[in-house]
Design a protein around this motif. Structure first.
Motif, PDB file in Angstrom:
ATOM      1  N   ALA A  27       0.848  -1.199   0.000  1.00  0.00           N
ATOM      2  CA  ALA A  27       0.000   0.000   0.000  1.00  0.00           C
ATOM      3  C   ALA A  27       0.881   1.245   0.000  1.00  0.00           C
ATOM      4  CB  ALA A  27      -0.910  -0.001   1.224  1.00  0.00           C
ATOM      5  N   PRO A  28       0.593   2.191  -0.873  1.00  0.00           N
ATOM      6  CA  PRO A  28       1.379   3.427  -0.875  1.00  0.00           C
ATOM      7  C   PRO A  28       1.051   4.272   0.355  1.00  0.00           C
ATOM      8  CG  PRO A  28      -0.444   3.610  -2.398  1.00  0.00           C
ATOM      9  CD  PRO A  28      -0.461   2.204  -1.878  1.00  0.00           C
ATOM     10  N   ARG A  29       2.010   5.095   0.775  1.00  0.00           N
ATOM     11  CA  ARG A  29       1.783   5.989   1.919  1.00  0.00           C
ATOM     12  C   ARG A  29       0.920   7.178   1.529  1.00  0.00           C
ATOM     13  NH1 ARG A  29       6.368   5.962   5.457  1.00  0.00           N
ATOM     14  NH2 ARG A  29       5.284   7.392   6.821  1.00  0.00           N
ATOM     15  N   PHE A  30       0.947   7.537   0.250  1.00  0.00           N
ATOM     16  CA  PHE A  30       0.138   8.652  -0.251  1.00  0.00           C
ATOM     17  C   PHE A  30      -0.092   8.460  -1.736  1.00  0.00           C
ATOM     18  CE2 PHE A  30       4.488   9.904  -0.983  1.00  0.00           C
ATOM     19  CZ  PHE A  30       4.450  10.410  -2.269  1.00  0.00           C
ATOM     20  N   ILE A  31      -1.091   9.166  -2.253  1.00  0.00           N
ATOM     21  CA  ILE A  31      -1.375   9.142  -3.685  1.00  0.00           C
ATOM     22  C   ILE A  31      -1.628  10.571  -4.122  1.00  0.00           C
ATOM     23  CG2 ILE A  31      -2.893   8.238  -5.488  1.00  0.00           C
ATOM     24  CD1 ILE A  31      -3.687   6.065  -3.354  1.00  0.00           C
ATOM     25  N   ALA A  32      -0.892  11.029  -5.125  1.00  0.00           N
ATOM     26  CA  ALA A  32      -1.086  12.373  -5.685  1.00  0.00           C
ATOM     27  C   ALA A  32      -1.534  12.211  -7.135  1.00  0.00           C
ATOM     28  CB  ALA A  32       0.202  13.192  -5.606  1.00  0.00           C
ATOM     29  N   LEU A  33      -2.728  12.701  -7.415  1.00  0.00           N
ATOM     30  CA  LEU A  33      -3.317  12.571  -8.748  1.00  0.00           C
ATOM     31  C   LEU A  33      -3.397  13.946  -9.382  1.00  0.00           C
ATOM     32  CD1 LEU A  33      -6.316  10.281  -7.664  1.00  0.00           C
ATOM     33  CD2 LEU A  33      -4.042   9.566  -8.444  1.00  0.00           C
ATOM     34  N   TRP A  34      -2.569  14.187 -10.376  1.00  0.00           N
ATOM     35  CA  TRP A  34      -2.590  15.459 -11.094  1.00  0.00           C
ATOM     36  C   TRP A  34      -3.533  15.315 -12.277  1.00  0.00           C
ATOM     37  CZ3 TRP A  34       3.270  17.049 -11.666  1.00  0.00           C
ATOM     38  CH2 TRP A  34       3.778  17.399 -10.409  1.00  0.00           C
ATOM     39  N   GLU A  35      -4.666  15.968 -12.204  1.00  0.00           N
ATOM     40  CA  GLU A  35      -5.657  16.003 -13.290  1.00  0.00           C
ATOM     41  C   GLU A  35      -5.987  14.595 -13.792  1.00  0.00           C
ATOM     42  OE1 GLU A  35      -8.233  18.508 -14.814  1.00  0.00           O
ATOM     43  OE2 GLU A  35      -6.443  19.392 -13.965  1.00  0.00           O
ATOM     44  N   PRO A  36      -6.435  13.705 -12.894  1.00  0.00           N
ATOM     45  CA  PRO A  36      -6.693  12.326 -13.311  1.00  0.00           C
ATOM     46  C   PRO A  36      -7.850  12.220 -14.302  1.00  0.00           C
ATOM     47  CG  PRO A  36      -7.630  12.714 -11.154  1.00  0.00           C
ATOM     48  CD  PRO A  36      -6.834  13.949 -11.508  1.00  0.00           C
ATOM     49  N   VAL A  37      -7.781  11.191 -15.110  1.00  0.00           N
ATOM     50  CA  VAL A  37      -8.882  10.843 -16.012  1.00  0.00           C
ATOM     51  C   VAL A  37      -9.876  10.057 -15.161  1.00  0.00           C
ATOM     52  CG1 VAL A  37      -9.530   9.430 -18.001  1.00  0.00           C
ATOM     53  CG2 VAL A  37      -7.428  10.802 -18.063  1.00  0.00           C
ATOM     54  N   VAL A  38     -11.041  10.631 -14.922  1.00  0.00           N
ATOM     55  CA  VAL A  38     -12.045  10.007 -14.058  1.00  0.00           C
ATOM     56  C   VAL A  38     -12.863   8.986 -14.842  1.00  0.00           C
ATOM     57  CG1 VAL A  38     -14.076  10.455 -12.613  1.00  0.00           C
ATOM     58  CG2 VAL A  38     -12.120  12.013 -12.538  1.00  0.00           C
ATOM     59  N   VAL A 114      -5.917  15.282  -5.058  1.00  0.00           N
ATOM     60  CA  VAL A 114      -6.385  15.425  -6.432  1.00  0.00           C
ATOM     61  C   VAL A 114      -6.139  16.876  -6.813  1.00  0.00           C
ATOM     62  CG1 VAL A 114      -8.342  15.252  -8.017  1.00  0.00           C
ATOM     63  CG2 VAL A 114      -8.151  13.647  -6.094  1.00  0.00           C
ATOM     64  N   ALA A 115      -5.334  17.091  -7.849  1.00  0.00           N
ATOM     65  CA  ALA A 115      -4.979  18.449  -8.265  1.00  0.00           C
ATOM     66  C   ALA A 115      -5.558  18.753  -9.636  1.00  0.00           C
ATOM     67  CB  ALA A 115      -3.460  18.610  -8.292  1.00  0.00           C
ATOM     68  N   HIS A 116      -6.127  19.937  -9.738  1.00  0.00           N
ATOM     69  CA  HIS A 116      -6.690  20.423 -11.000  1.00  0.00           C
ATOM     70  C   HIS A 116      -5.902  21.654 -11.420  1.00  0.00           C
ATOM     71  CE1 HIS A 116      -9.457  21.747 -14.060  1.00  0.00           C
ATOM     72  NE2 HIS A 116      -9.674  22.875 -13.404  1.00  0.00           N
ATOM     73  N   VAL A 117      -5.512  21.707 -12.690  1.00  0.00           N
ATOM     74  CA  VAL A 117      -4.758  22.827 -13.221  1.00  0.00           C
ATOM     75  C   VAL A 117      -5.583  23.502 -14.307  1.00  0.00           C
ATOM     76  CG1 VAL A 117      -2.642  23.529 -14.409  1.00  0.00           C
ATOM     77  CG2 VAL A 117      -2.581  21.616 -12.802  1.00  0.00           C
ATOM     78  N   SER A 118      -5.879  24.790 -14.138  1.00  0.00           N
ATOM     79  CA  SER A 118      -6.578  25.537 -15.184  1.00  0.00           C
ATOM     80  C   SER A 118      -6.492  27.025 -14.892  1.00  0.00           C
ATOM     81  CB  SER A 118      -8.045  25.113 -15.285  1.00  0.00           C
ATOM     82  OG  SER A 118      -8.822  25.776 -14.323  1.00  0.00           O
ATOM     83  N   PRO A 119      -6.660  27.839 -15.940  1.00  0.00           N
ATOM     84  CA  PRO A 119      -6.642  29.292 -15.720  1.00  0.00           C
ATOM     85  C   PRO A 119      -7.776  29.753 -14.801  1.00  0.00           C
ATOM     86  CG  PRO A 119      -6.458  28.788 -18.067  1.00  0.00           C
ATOM     87  CD  PRO A 119      -6.769  27.500 -17.346  1.00  0.00           C
ATOM     88  N   GLN A 120      -8.913  29.071 -14.835  1.00  0.00           N
ATOM     89  CA  GLN A 120     -10.047  29.445 -13.997  1.00  0.00           C
ATOM     90  C   GLN A 120      -9.829  29.025 -12.551  1.00  0.00           C
ATOM     91  OE1 GLN A 120     -10.515  27.504 -16.811  1.00  0.00           O
ATOM     92  NE2 GLN A 120     -11.065  29.183 -18.156  1.00  0.00           N
ATOM     93  N   GLY A 121      -9.067  27.970 -12.340  1.00  0.00           N
ATOM     94  CA  GLY A 121      -8.762  27.521 -11.000  1.00  0.00           C
ATOM     95  C   GLY A 121      -9.912  26.842 -10.275  1.00  0.00           C
ATOM     96  N   ARG A 122     -10.975  26.514 -10.967  1.00  0.00           N
ATOM     97  CA  ARG A 122     -12.118  25.864 -10.331  1.00  0.00           C
ATOM     98  C   ARG A 122     -12.202  24.418 -10.818  1.00  0.00           C
ATOM     99  NH1 ARG A 122     -18.329  27.945 -10.602  1.00  0.00           N
ATOM    100  NH2 ARG A 122     -18.986  26.840  -8.742  1.00  0.00           N
TER     101      ARG A 122
END
Length: 167
Positions: A27-38, A114-122
């Motif tokens: 099991a990983p200690r953490f998971i970082a998902l940059w803009e995942p495909v849902v 879960v990280a989202h990247v966009s100019p709107q930031g939402r």
């Protein structure tokens, strides 16, 4: 044993999540998902649209249709996506990806970013739905919005410093 964490971008983030939820490995200690495909189906649809738009720009018209591409894949033929082959098997496997529907066994309380990247930031609805589903199943999930251009479609060097710092 060193602690293991998973970090992935777009489809790589999705695969990291699915691997962590698989429970066959450590099991990983953490998971970082940059803009995942849902949704794999939505992802494939977007890629098919990009292919058709590129054909229109390159040839002045689309040389195929979405329906004909899907039919070709259904018949077992490969489809070229910018020099990469999408096989019928990969197409089916991608279409089966649904992070929101596959979270039932969930993770062993690893923190998930879960990280989202966009100019709107939402963050878009699929990412907020993923966060809500993870939290409902007991995961510690943070959803962040990082202002910036979606760099995975750009050519050349890109400054992802804000995303890295926030991660």
């Amino acid at each position: 044993n060193l602690p293991v964490g998973f970090l992935g971008l777009r489809l790589g983030a999705t695969l990291a999540f699915l691997t962590a939820a698989d429970r066959r490995g450590p099991a990983p200690r953490f998971i970082a998902l940059w803009e995942p495909v849902v949704s794999g189906r939505d992802y494939v649809d977007q890629e098919l649209r990009k292919k058709l738009m590129k054909e229109m720009v390159t040839f002045g018209k689309s040389r195929s249709s979405r329906a004909s591409l899907v039919q070709s894949l259904g018949e077992g033929h490969d489809v070229d996506f910018d020099g990469y082959s999408l096989t019928a098997r990969l197409f089916r496997e991608l279409c089966d990806i649904d992070l929101i529907g596959s979270t039932a066994p969930i993770l062993d309380k690893q923190p998930v970013l879960v990280a989202h990247v966009s100019p709107q930031g939402r963050p878009p609805r699929p990412l907020t739905a993923l966060r809500d589903t993870l939290e409902r199943h007991g995961a510690e999930c943070s959803l962040i919005a990082v202002p910036g251009q979606p760099f995975w479609n750009l050519i050349g060097l890109v400054d992802a410093g804000d995303l890295i710092r926030q991660t």
